[in-house]
Design a protein around this motif. Structure first.
Motif, PDB file in Angstrom:
ATOM      1  N   GLY A  10       0.810  -1.203   0.000  1.00 57.18           N
ATOM      2  CA  GLY A  10       0.000   0.000   0.000  1.00 57.18           C
ATOM      3  C   GLY A  10       0.845   1.254   0.000  1.00 57.18           C
ATOM      4  N   LEU A  18       4.373  -1.069   7.442  1.00 60.59           N
ATOM      5  CA  LEU A  18       3.503  -1.981   6.709  1.00 60.59           C
ATOM      6  C   LEU A  18       3.907  -3.402   7.061  1.00 60.59           C
ATOM      7  N   THR A 112       3.471  -7.234  -4.753  1.00 59.62           N
ATOM      8  CA  THR A 112       2.590  -6.263  -4.113  1.00 59.62           C
ATOM      9  C   THR A 112       3.335  -4.925  -4.034  1.00 59.62           C
TER      10      THR A 112
END
Length: 118
Positions: A10, A18, A112
């Motif tokens: 993110g 994170l 990701t």
């Protein structure tokens, strides 16, 4: 074969945290003997971030030592990456990687995105 599902990336401000996770599944997961995280920033080569070696020890890139922590749940074949004190230079796509002892093959997750704003 092994399937890897990553989550937890993110957008975060510099200094933030994170936690990434990667779950392995498939008929060959019994053969996994190493798990870890790599990253690739735009225009750069993929690099090691943190791994559990086949001997069970951990290995970290110098740039993340003291800020990132890798952990795992062996029973569930999940590997985590807790990232603290994030810096803009940590911005990259993070990939989960596992190595199979029986075949010597490596498998990669889909990646990701982690973006750290200054």
């Amino acid at each position: 074969q092994v399937q890897l599902v990553e989550s937890g990336g993110g957008l975060v401000q510099a200094g933030g945290s994170l936690n990434l996770s990667c779950a392995a599944s498939g008929r060959s997961i019994f053969s996994i003997n190493a798990m870890g995280w790599y990253r690739q920033a735009p225009g750069k080569q993929r690099e090691l971030v943190a791994t559990f070696t086949s001997g069970g020890t951990t290995n970290y890139a110098d740039s993340v030592k003291g800020r990132f922590t890798i952990s795992r749940d062996n029973a569930e074949k999940v590997v985590y990456l807790q990232m603290n004190s994030l810096k803009p230079e940590d911005t990259a796509v993070y990939y989960c990687n596992v190595h199979l002892a029986v075949t010597g093959w490596d498998y990669w997750g889909q990646g990701t995105q982690v973006t750290v704003s200054s």
